[in-house]
Write a protein that holds these residues in place. Structure first.
Motif, mmCIF file in Angstrom:
data_model
loop_
_atom_site.group_PDB
_atom_site.id
_atom_site.type_symbol
_atom_site.label_atom_id
_atom_site.label_comp_id
_atom_site.label_asym_id
_atom_site.label_seq_id
_atom_site.Cartn_x
_atom_site.Cartn_y
_atom_site.Cartn_z
ATOM 1 N N LEU A 226 0.944 -1.218 -0.042
ATOM 2 C CA LEU A 226 -0.091 0.019 0.041
ATOM 3 C C LEU A 226 0.824 1.202 0.066
ATOM 4 O O LEU A 226 0.636 2.094 -0.713
ATOM 5 C CB LEU A 226 -0.996 -0.058 1.090
ATOM 6 C CG LEU A 226 -1.569 1.377 1.338
ATOM 7 C CD1 LEU A 226 -2.741 1.375 0.366
ATOM 8 C CD2 LEU A 226 -2.557 1.195 2.722
ATOM 9 N N PHE A 227 1.876 1.288 0.805
ATOM 10 C CA PHE A 227 2.880 2.631 1.045
ATOM 11 C C PHE A 227 3.393 2.861 -0.435
ATOM 12 O O PHE A 227 3.773 3.743 -0.768
ATOM 13 C CB PHE A 227 3.446 2.427 2.137
ATOM 14 C CG PHE A 227 2.978 2.608 3.299
ATOM 15 C CD1 PHE A 227 2.606 3.803 3.969
ATOM 16 C CD2 PHE A 227 2.392 1.695 4.249
ATOM 17 C CE1 PHE A 227 1.695 4.232 4.943
ATOM 18 C CE2 PHE A 227 1.706 1.858 5.268
ATOM 19 C CZ PHE A 227 1.296 3.126 5.738
ATOM 20 N N ALA A 228 3.987 1.624 -1.129
ATOM 21 C CA ALA A 228 4.457 1.555 -2.347
ATOM 22 C C ALA A 228 3.860 2.128 -3.265
ATOM 23 O O ALA A 228 3.955 3.196 -4.050
ATOM 24 C CB ALA A 228 5.204 0.395 -2.820
ATOM 25 N N GLU A 229 2.437 1.712 -3.419
ATOM 26 C CA GLU A 229 1.474 2.285 -4.206
ATOM 27 C C GLU A 229 1.195 3.706 -4.074
ATOM 28 O O GLU A 229 1.252 4.481 -5.059
ATOM 29 C CB GLU A 229 0.198 1.262 -4.038
ATOM 30 C CG GLU A 229 -0.829 1.954 -5.156
ATOM 31 C CD GLU A 229 -2.204 1.429 -4.686
ATOM 32 O OE1 GLU A 229 -3.349 1.609 -5.245
ATOM 33 O OE2 GLU A 229 -2.540 0.838 -3.724
ATOM 34 N N MET A 230 1.068 4.058 -3.016
ATOM 35 C CA MET A 230 0.829 5.710 -2.700
ATOM 36 C C MET A 230 2.194 6.528 -2.737
ATOM 37 O O MET A 230 2.138 7.561 -3.492
ATOM 38 C CB MET A 230 0.682 5.960 -1.201
ATOM 39 C CG MET A 230 -0.790 5.357 -0.656
ATOM 40 S SD MET A 230 -2.181 6.219 -1.526
ATOM 41 C CE MET A 230 -2.840 4.701 -2.645
ATOM 42 N N PHE A 231 3.351 5.996 -2.737
ATOM 43 C CA PHE A 231 4.661 6.656 -3.107
ATOM 44 C C PHE A 231 4.711 6.930 -4.700
ATOM 45 O O PHE A 231 5.136 7.744 -5.048
ATOM 46 C CB PHE A 231 5.977 5.718 -2.508
ATOM 47 C CG PHE A 231 7.169 6.250 -2.857
ATOM 48 C CD1 PHE A 231 7.814 7.187 -1.988
ATOM 49 C CD2 PHE A 231 7.872 5.822 -3.968
ATOM 50 C CE1 PHE A 231 8.951 7.891 -2.325
ATOM 51 C CE2 PHE A 231 9.098 6.154 -4.434
ATOM 52 C CZ PHE A 231 9.756 7.252 -3.399
ATOM 53 N N ARG A 232 4.159 5.773 -5.424
ATOM 54 C CA ARG A 232 4.318 6.040 -6.933
ATOM 55 C C ARG A 232 3.151 7.178 -7.106
ATOM 56 O O ARG A 232 3.744 7.659 -8.217
ATOM 57 C CB ARG A 232 4.011 4.560 -7.466
ATOM 58 C CG ARG A 232 5.033 3.669 -7.259
ATOM 59 C CD ARG A 232 4.660 2.272 -8.323
ATOM 60 N NE ARG A 232 3.902 1.595 -7.960
ATOM 61 C CZ ARG A 232 3.726 0.729 -6.989
ATOM 62 N NH1 ARG A 232 4.708 0.493 -6.326
ATOM 63 N NH2 ARG A 232 2.558 0.038 -6.584
ATOM 64 N N LEU A 233 2.542 7.417 -6.526
ATOM 65 C CA LEU A 233 1.402 8.520 -7.036
ATOM 66 C C LEU A 233 1.839 9.690 -6.044
ATOM 67 O O LEU A 233 1.122 10.828 -6.240
ATOM 68 C CB LEU A 233 0.013 7.935 -6.224
ATOM 69 C CG LEU A 233 -0.465 6.712 -7.223
ATOM 70 C CD1 LEU A 233 -2.059 6.280 -6.425
ATOM 71 C CD2 LEU A 233 -0.754 7.028 -8.415
ATOM 72 N N ASN A 234 2.986 9.871 -5.560
ATOM 73 C CA ASN A 234 3.320 10.971 -4.608
ATOM 74 C C ASN A 234 2.468 11.178 -3.532
ATOM 75 O O ASN A 234 2.497 12.537 -3.324
ATOM 76 C CB ASN A 234 3.646 12.048 -5.850
ATOM 77 C CG ASN A 234 4.425 13.421 -5.277
ATOM 78 O OD1 ASN A 234 5.267 13.024 -4.290
ATOM 79 N ND2 ASN A 234 4.422 14.481 -5.845
ATOM 80 N N VAL A 235 2.024 10.412 -2.986
ATOM 81 C CA VAL A 235 1.232 10.650 -1.667
ATOM 82 C C VAL A 235 2.004 9.869 -0.490
ATOM 83 O O VAL A 235 2.677 8.842 -0.568
ATOM 84 C CB VAL A 235 -0.205 9.621 -1.967
ATOM 85 C CG1 VAL A 235 -0.873 9.826 -0.480
ATOM 86 C CG2 VAL A 235 -1.002 9.914 -3.072
ATOM 87 N N SER A 236 2.152 10.695 0.636
ATOM 88 C CA SER A 236 2.436 10.330 1.786
ATOM 89 C C SER A 236 1.515 10.108 2.774
ATOM 90 O O SER A 236 0.795 11.073 2.972
ATOM 91 C CB SER A 236 3.881 11.090 2.017
ATOM 92 O OG SER A 236 3.758 12.549 2.274
ATOM 93 N N VAL A 237 1.849 9.457 3.765
ATOM 94 C CA VAL A 237 1.146 9.256 5.094
ATOM 95 C C VAL A 237 2.219 9.522 6.199
ATOM 96 O O VAL A 237 2.832 9.037 6.511
ATOM 97 C CB VAL A 237 0.687 7.687 5.012
ATOM 98 C CG1 VAL A 237 -0.292 7.683 6.460
ATOM 99 C CG2 VAL A 237 0.155 7.334 3.689
ATOM 100 N N VAL A 238 1.239 10.644 7.034
ATOM 101 C CA VAL A 238 2.076 11.128 8.088
ATOM 102 C C VAL A 238 1.222 10.379 9.160
ATOM 103 O O VAL A 238 0.194 10.391 9.651
ATOM 104 C CB VAL A 238 2.113 12.402 8.487
ATOM 105 C CG1 VAL A 238 2.623 12.902 9.750
ATOM 106 C CG2 VAL A 238 2.412 13.477 7.308
ATOM 107 N N ARG A 239 2.215 9.307 9.946
ATOM 108 C CA ARG A 239 1.894 8.280 10.946
ATOM 109 C C ARG A 239 2.252 9.020 12.289
ATOM 110 O O ARG A 239 3.023 9.822 12.280
ATOM 111 C CB ARG A 239 2.492 6.991 10.341
ATOM 112 C CG ARG A 239 1.703 6.361 9.268
ATOM 113 C CD ARG A 239 2.781 5.080 8.730
ATOM 114 N NE ARG A 239 2.497 4.158 9.724
ATOM 115 C CZ ARG A 239 1.578 3.081 9.713
ATOM 116 N NH1 ARG A 239 0.556 3.202 8.592
ATOM 117 N NH2 ARG A 239 1.434 2.191 10.459
ATOM 118 N N THR A 240 1.930 8.238 13.229
ATOM 119 C CA THR A 240 1.906 8.296 14.666
ATOM 120 C C THR A 240 3.541 8.578 14.805
ATOM 121 O O THR A 240 4.459 8.173 14.217
ATOM 122 C CB THR A 240 1.791 6.928 15.407
ATOM 123 O OG1 THR A 240 0.304 6.642 15.494
ATOM 124 C CG2 THR A 240 1.920 7.395 16.989
ATOM 125 N N GLY A 241 3.791 9.626 15.287
ATOM 126 C CA GLY A 241 5.253 10.322 15.654
ATOM 127 C C GLY A 241 5.254 11.357 14.529
ATOM 128 O O GLY A 241 6.472 12.098 14.806
#
Length: 161
Positions: free
Chosen positions: A92-107
């Motif tokens: 999922l994170f690789a898919e989002m990375f390819r779309l230039n999307v980042s997830v700001v998670r806990t911390g």
């Protein structure tokens, strides 16, 4: 929140974010009046503004509640504040990375609009927070997938004879 009412200060805005919107916001550093939020029970999904606009439209067309969205005009990016229900999945994170999307998670840290920001050139609300509601991160992921599918080029493979 685009027009700052009399008495709106970084401290009063921070109290609003904490009390009304349940956002763990703090003024940091105090002398600059910047407001930041540590990602804990609220995460953020940061994406290019053009995709952010498409996602917002997609969610509205589906009848999904939008929740808070902020813009970073200088970097031309939007951030959706979401519930922390996105699984820890490398694919999922690789898919989002390819779309230039980042997830700001806990911390992680998210900068929020502050009355100390000059002329909304740093951060501004697209959809301001009005309450504790945030959409599911997975709902936003689904909308990102639906919108990005529209922009993916069709690959045509030539048959070699």
């Amino acid at each position: 929140m685009d027009h700052i009412p009399f008495g709106d200060t970084p401290v009063s805005r921070c109290h609003f974010y904490r009390r009304v919107c349940d956002l763990p916001a703090n003024v940091d550093p105090p002398h600059l009046g910047r407001i930041v939020m540590k990602a804990e029970h609220v995460w953020a999904m940061v994406l290019p503004a053009h995709l952010g606009q498409a996602v917002k439209t997609n969610m509205q067309q589906r009848g999904s509640d939008i929740g808070p969205i902020l813009s970073h005009p200088r970097s031309n990016r939007w951030a959706y504040l979401v519930r922390p229900d996105i699984p820890d999945d490398v694919r999922l994170f690789a898919e989002m990375f390819r779309l230039n999307v980042s997830v700001v998670r806990t911390g992680g840290t998210v900068a929020l609009p502050s009355p100390a920001d000059h002329a909304a050139q740093f951060r501004r609300w697209i959809e301001p927070p009005r309450c504790m509601f945030r959409p599911s991160g997975l709902v936003v992921v689904d909308a990102i997938r639906a919108c990005s599918a529209q922009y993916r080029p069709v690959r045509r493979w030539a048959a070699h004879v």
